[in-house]
Design a protein around this motif. Structure first.
Motif, PDB file in Angstrom:
ATOM      1  N   ASN A 408       0.824  -1.211   0.000  1.00 36.83           N
ATOM      2  CA  ASN A 408       0.000   0.000   0.000  1.00 36.83           C
ATOM      3  C   ASN A 408       0.859   1.262   0.000  1.00 36.83           C
ATOM      4  OD1 ASN A 408      -2.627   0.925  -0.241  1.00 36.83           O
ATOM      5  ND2 ASN A 408      -3.000   1.026   1.957  1.00 36.83           N
ATOM      6  N   ASP A 409       2.116   1.143   0.413  1.00 37.92           N
ATOM      7  CA  ASP A 409       3.022   2.293   0.360  1.00 37.92           C
ATOM      8  C   ASP A 409       3.189   2.810  -1.065  1.00 37.92           C
ATOM      9  OD1 ASP A 409       3.417   2.234   3.058  1.00 37.92           O
ATOM     10  OD2 ASP A 409       5.484   1.532   2.988  1.00 37.92           O
ATOM     11  N   ALA A 417      -5.048   7.545  -5.360  1.00 39.14           N
ATOM     12  CA  ALA A 417      -5.332   7.132  -3.984  1.00 39.14           C
ATOM     13  C   ALA A 417      -5.234   8.322  -3.045  1.00 39.14           C
ATOM     14  CB  ALA A 417      -4.341   6.057  -3.562  1.00 39.14           C
ATOM     15  N   PRO A 418      -5.884   8.219  -1.896  1.00 36.20           N
ATOM     16  CA  PRO A 418      -5.775   9.302  -0.913  1.00 36.20           C
ATOM     17  C   PRO A 418      -4.347   9.440  -0.416  1.00 36.20           C
ATOM     18  CG  PRO A 418      -7.506   7.725  -0.331  1.00 36.20           C
ATOM     19  CD  PRO A 418      -6.700   7.115  -1.430  1.00 36.20           C
ATOM     20  N   PRO A 419      -4.005  10.602   0.103  1.00 34.92           N
ATOM     21  CA  PRO A 419      -2.664  10.772   0.656  1.00 34.92           C
ATOM     22  C   PRO A 419      -2.503  10.030   1.971  1.00 34.92           C
ATOM     23  CG  PRO A 419      -3.980  12.712   1.082  1.00 34.92           C
ATOM     24  CD  PRO A 419      -4.811  11.816   0.214  1.00 34.92           C
ATOM     25  N   SER A 420      -1.259   9.966   2.447  1.00 33.79           N
ATOM     26  CA  SER A 420      -0.997   9.290   3.714  1.00 33.79           C
ATOM     27  C   SER A 420      -1.408  10.142   4.911  1.00 33.79           C
ATOM     28  CB  SER A 420       0.483   8.919   3.807  1.00 33.79           C
ATOM     29  OG  SER A 420       1.299  10.032   3.542  1.00 33.79           O
ATOM     30  N   THR A 567       5.414   6.142   5.095  1.00 33.12           N
ATOM     31  CA  THR A 567       5.704   4.736   4.818  1.00 33.12           C
ATOM     32  C   THR A 567       5.279   3.855   5.992  1.00 33.12           C
ATOM     33  OG1 THR A 567       7.912   4.592   5.807  1.00 33.12           O
ATOM     34  CG2 THR A 567       7.764   5.534   3.591  1.00 33.12           C
ATOM     35  N   THR A 568       5.210   2.574   5.715  1.00 34.08           N
ATOM     36  CA  THR A 568       4.904   1.611   6.774  1.00 34.08           C
ATOM     37  C   THR A 568       5.928   1.679   7.893  1.00 34.08           C
ATOM     38  OG1 THR A 568       3.775   0.127   5.229  1.00 34.08           O
ATOM     39  CG2 THR A 568       4.628  -0.859   7.252  1.00 34.08           C
TER      40      THR A 568
END
Length: 733
Positions: A408-409, A417-420, A567-568
Motif C-alpha cells: 500500500n506504500d 489514492a488518498p494521501p498518507s 511509509t509503513t
C-alpha cells in the motif's frame, strides 16, 4: 532469448473460447434461475436454516446477544443439522476456517469420517466438540516472537455469528466453519478476535447513546460495512513469464505503454466478452455463498476491475471479503486469467484499493449516519458524525497504521489514492452546518428555512448532501463513511477494529457528557448540540474538503499539525505506543501483549516482503535484463564494425549503443549496490532501523534500477526483450 509468442497466442485463443463456457442455470422448463433462487445455497446460516428448530435458534440468539457460552446440547443440534446439510450437498470434509496474522485465511481439512465402535462400521459425523473448538498447530503462524516454536498449541473457536459455507468445485466439497484463532493462553493470534471484541464494545456504547437520545426500545447496535474490491486480470500465459509477479505480486520494472489510462476510456467502459464471462461466473459463485455481490465494472486502469457488495454486519462482511478475494482468484484461473490483488502491480497507472464503507445500525432500523426526517434525528446525526470525526482526529496515527503495508506504500499519495495524511471529507453542506455549530451562529441553507442552532427547528438535511471526494482517505458519502485508504490485498478486519475502537472511545465520553447535561435538566437536542460544539472545536483541523493530491494541502496539513506518516516504517511504532493504544486496551479490544505481537508480525512482514522483492529484482536483472542488453549490444557492435569495413557511417547504431551502454551500466551498478546493502542489512541495524533503511535508502535504489530497466526495454528490440511487456499484460486479455 526470444519469447514463445506462439504458445502465448495459442493459450489466448484457447482461453477465449473456454472462458465463454459459463452459462446461467435454468429450470426444467428452460427458464433462467433468478439470483434469489440460488442465493446462499452453499451457506448454512443458523438464522435461516430450516434444519434448526425455532426454539434452538432463539436460545442460540440469546447466547450471541449475551456473549454467553453455547451449551454442548445446543451445539450438538447444530452439528447434526449442518452435517446432514453438508453431506447432502456433497461435502466429504470440514475445517475450521480462520484468519491468522498473515492477512490471509487458513484451513485444515478433516473428513467427516469416524467409526461407530459399537458396530465397527464407518460413519459420517461432526461432533459438538469438533464444531465448537479445534486445535491447529500454531507454531508455524506469525506470532511476532510472542511464543517459542515448541509452544505449538493454539485453539480455534467457532464464531456463531458468521454463517458456515461450502467450498470446492469438484466432486468433493468442504464445510468451512468460521472461527477465531487464539493461543494456549487465550491471546488473539488472528484478525477476527479483536474485531469481534471491537464490535461488542462499540455496540454497547452506541446502544447507550441511542437510549440517551430517546430511542429506548433499541436492544442491539451493530457496525455494518461493505467493501469495494479492486483487482487486475492478466492472461495466465504472461503471468508465469514474469518471475516478479509470481514472487511478489507486482512488476518490479516495466516501460509504460504509450496509451494506458490517459483517455479515461476504460473506466465504466464496455466489458469485453472474456472478462464478462469471468464476472458472470464470479457473481454466480459468490451468490451461492450468500455473498451479496452487487456492482461490477471496469476500473480506471486498463485490465483493472471492481466488485462491490451490499452492506451487512461488519464481522460477516469481513469474512465475505476474504471469500470474495479467494473466489476472484479461483474463478480467474478457470478462465486462464491470473487475478492480481497487489495495490500497485504496474507502475505509472492506477493501483487498486479497497474502499471500506462503514456505518452503525440498530435492531430497530436506525442508521446512525442517516440524517433522518425529524429534527431530533438530525441533532443525533450531527452529534454522532462529530464523534466519528473526533475519533479519526485523535487516532489518525493508528488508523494510518491499520492500512499500512509494503504494497500500500506504493499507492497512498499517488494520483489514484488518498494521501498518507488522514483527514475527513464532510461535503460543503455538512461543513457549513458544523461551522455554524462550532461558532454558535445560525445556518441558512439556500431555499430553506433558517436553522437556529440554539433551540429552534432544525431544517431537514437532504440524504445526498455531499459530493464524492476521491482524494480523501475518510469521506462522508451521504449515509456512511468511506475509509478509502485501505489496500486491495489486505484484510478489512484490522482497519475495522481500529475504527470501531476509536469511535467507541469517543462515544463513551459523549455518553458521559450527555448523561450529565440531561440530568442537569438540559433538553436532549440542546445537549447534543453542546456536545457537538465541543467535539468540533477539538477536531476541526481534521476536516478538509479540498484536493488531497495538491502540494498546498501537504503544506496546510503540516500547519494544522496533522501527521504525515509516509511509509509503513513510519507507522508501525504506534502499534506499541501506549499513549496511542490506551483506548484499545481500556475497552478490551487488544491486550498489550497482543499489540506487541501485532507490531512484530507487521514489522517482520514488511522487511521480509521487501527483501523478497529486492532479491527477485536482482535475479531478474542479472539473469534476464543484462543478458538481453549484452546480446543487443553485440548486434549493434557487429553492425558498427560491418559498416566501418564497408566505409559506411553507423551513426544510428552508435547513438543506440551509447544509450544502451548508459542504462546497462546504471542497471548493473545499482543492482550491485542493492545486493551489497542487503548483505549487511541485519548485521548493522535493528529490525526498526532495517525497516527505515529499506524505506528510505534501498527503495530509491530499486526504483533507479527499475528506471534503467525501463530505458533498456524501450531500446532493445521487442523480440529480444526477455519478459512480457505492459502492453501485452494489460491489453492482451
Amino acid at each position: 532469448m526470444e519469447r514463445k509468442y506462439m504458445s502465448v497466442q495459442s493459450s489466448l485463443n484457447d482461453t477465449i473460447s473456454q472462458g465463454l463456457s459459463f452459462f446461467r442455470p435454468k429450470d426444467t422448463a428452460g427458464n433462467y434461475h433468478k439470483i434469489s433462487d440460488y442465493f446462499g445455497e452453499n451457506t448454512f446460516d443458523i438464522q435461516t436454516a430450516e434444519e434448526i428448530p425455532d426454539s434452538i435458534r432463539e436460545e442460540i440468539n440469546e447466547v450471541i446477544n449475551s456473549n454467553a457460552q453455547i451449551t454442548e446440547s445446543q451445539a450438538q443440534i447444530v452439528a447434526k443439522a449442518v452435517t446432514a446439510w453438508a453431506l447432502n450437498k456433497g461435502a466429504t470434509h470440514f475445517c475450521h476456517w480462520f484468519q491468522p496474522l498473515t492477512g490471509a485465511t487458513a484451513e485444515k481439512h478433516d473428513a467427516f469420517l469416524d467409526y461407530d465402535y459399537s458396530t465397527g462400521q464407518p460413519i459420517e459425523e461432526l461432533s459438538a466438540t469438533q464444531l465448537i473448538q479445534g486445535e491447529p498447530d500454531a507454531s508455524s503462524f506469525p506470532n511476532g516472537g510472542a511464543r517459542s516454536t515448541f509452544e505449538a498449541r493454539g485453539y480455534t473457536a467457532w464464531d456463531l455469528t458468521s454463517p458456515m459455507f461450502l467450498i470446492g468445485s469438484g466432486q468433493s466439497k468442504t464445510l468451512c466453519i468460521p472461527t477465531a484463532f487464539v493461543s494456549y493462553h487465550g491471546e488473539a493470534l488472528d484478525i477476527k478476535t479483536p474485531l469481534l471484541r471491537s464490535n461488542s464494545a462499540l455496540g454497547e456504547v452506541a446502544k447507550k447513546f441511542l437510549h440517551l437520545t430517546g430511542e429506548t426500545d433499541v436492544k442491539r447496535v451493530i457496525a455494518t460495512c461493505g467493501a469495494e474490491q479492486e483487482y487486475f486480470l492478466i492472461d495466465k500465459a504472461y503471468y508465469y513469464q514474469r518471475r516478479d509477479l509470481v514472487m511478489t505480486g507486482r512488476t518490479l520494472f516495466g516501460a509504460a505503454s504509450t496509451k494506458n489510462q490517459q483517455l479515461d476510456d476504460h473506466y465504466f467502459g464496455a466489458i469485453n466478452e472474456r472478462v464478462m464471462a469471468f464476472m458472470e461466473e464470479l457473481d454466480f459463485e459468490l451468490h451461492k455463498l450468500g455473498i451479496p455481490a452487487k456492482t461490477r465494472h471496469n476500473e480506471v486502469a486498463p485490465g483493472q476491475f471492481e466488485i462491490a457488495q451490499i452492506f451487512r454486519d461488519a464481522n460477516i462482511s469481513a469474512d465475505n471479503n476474504h471469500m470474495v478475494m479467494a473466489t476472484i482468484e479461483n474463478v480467474a484461473k478457470r478462465h486462464d486469467f491470473e487475478a492480481l490483488m497487489h495495490e500497485k502491480p504496474f507502475a505509472g497507472i492506477n493501483g487498486s484499493g479497497k474502499h471500506l464503507n462503514w456505518s452503525l445500525a440498530s435492531d430497530t432500523g436506525i442508521n446512525l449516519l442517516n440524517p433522518g426526517k425529524e429534527p431530533h434525528q438530525n441533532y443525533r446525526f450531527l452529534a454522532f458524525t462529530a464523534a466519528v470525526i473526533t475519533a479519526v482526529d485523535r487516532h489518525a496515527k493508528l488508523l494510518r497504521a491499520s492500512i499500512a503495508s509494503h504494497s500500500n506504500d506504493h499507492r497512498l499519495g499517488a494520483n489514484e489514492a488518498p494521501p498518507s495524511i488522514i483527514s475527513v471529507f464532510t461535503g460543503s453542506t455538512i461543513e457549513k452546518i458544523f461551522k455554524a455549530i462550532k461558532e454558535k451562529s445560525d445556518f441558512a441553507p439556500e431555499s430553506q428555512e433558517i436553522l437556529d442552532l440554539g433551540a429552534g427547528q432544525l431544517a431537514k438535511l437532504p440524504k445526498d448532501n455531499t459530493d464524492r471526494n476521491r482524494t480523501s482517505p475518510f469521506a462522508f458519502t451521504g449515509n456512511k463513511f468511506e475509509f478509502r485508504a485501505c489496500g486491495s490485498d489486505q484484510s478489512i478486519g484490522f482497519p475495522l477494529t481500529i475504527l470501531n475502537g476509536a469511535v467507541t472511545s469517543v462515544l463513551e465520553e459523549v455518553n458521559h457528557k450527555l448523561e450529565s447535561k440531561i440530568n442537569e435538566g438540559t433538553p436532549v437536542d440542546q445537549a447534543l448540540l453542546d456536545v457537538c460544539h465541543e467535539l468540533l472545536n477539538e477536531s476541526w483541523n481534521v476536516i478538509f474538503n479540498g484536493d488531497g493530491y495538491s502540494q498546498e494541502w501537504l503544506e496546510e496539513a503540516e500547519r494544522r499539525g496533522l501527521p504525515n506518516l509516509k511509509t509503513t516504517a513510519d507507522c508501525l511504532e504506534y502499534l506499541v505506543n501506549k499513549d496511542e493504544t490506551s483506548f484499545l486496551t481500556k475497552h478490551g479490544i487488544y491486550r498489550n501483549s497482543e499489540l506487541e505481537t501485532l507490531y512484530n508480525v507487521h514489522l517482520e512482514a514488511y522487511i521480509t516482503k521487501r527483501e523478497i522483492e529486492f532479491n527477485t529484482l536482482i535475479g531478474m536483472v542479472n539473469q534476464h535484463v543484462i543478458p538481453a542488453a549484452i546480446q543487443y549490444k553485440e548486434k549493434l557492435t557487429n553492425s558498427i564494425l560491418a559498416s566501418k569495413s564497408c566505409k559506411v557511417e553507423a551513426t544510428v547504431e552508435k547513438e543506440l549503443l551509447k544509450e544502451l551502454q548508459f542504462s546497462l551500466e546504471g542497471a548493473f551498478e545499482q543492482t550491485r549496490n542493492l545486493k551489497n546493502a542487503l548483505s549487511d542489512l541485519h548485521e548493522k541495524n535493528s529490525e526498526e532501523e532495517a525497516a527505515r533503511k529499506i524505506a528510505y535508502d534501498l527503495m530509491p535504489v530499486s526504483e533507479l534500477i527499475a528506471q534503467n530497466c525501463a530505458n533498456l526495454e524501450q531500446i532493445i528490440p521487442d523480440d529480444m526483450w526477455p519478459v512480457p511487456t505492459y502492453f501485452e499484460m494489460l491489453f492482451c486479455i
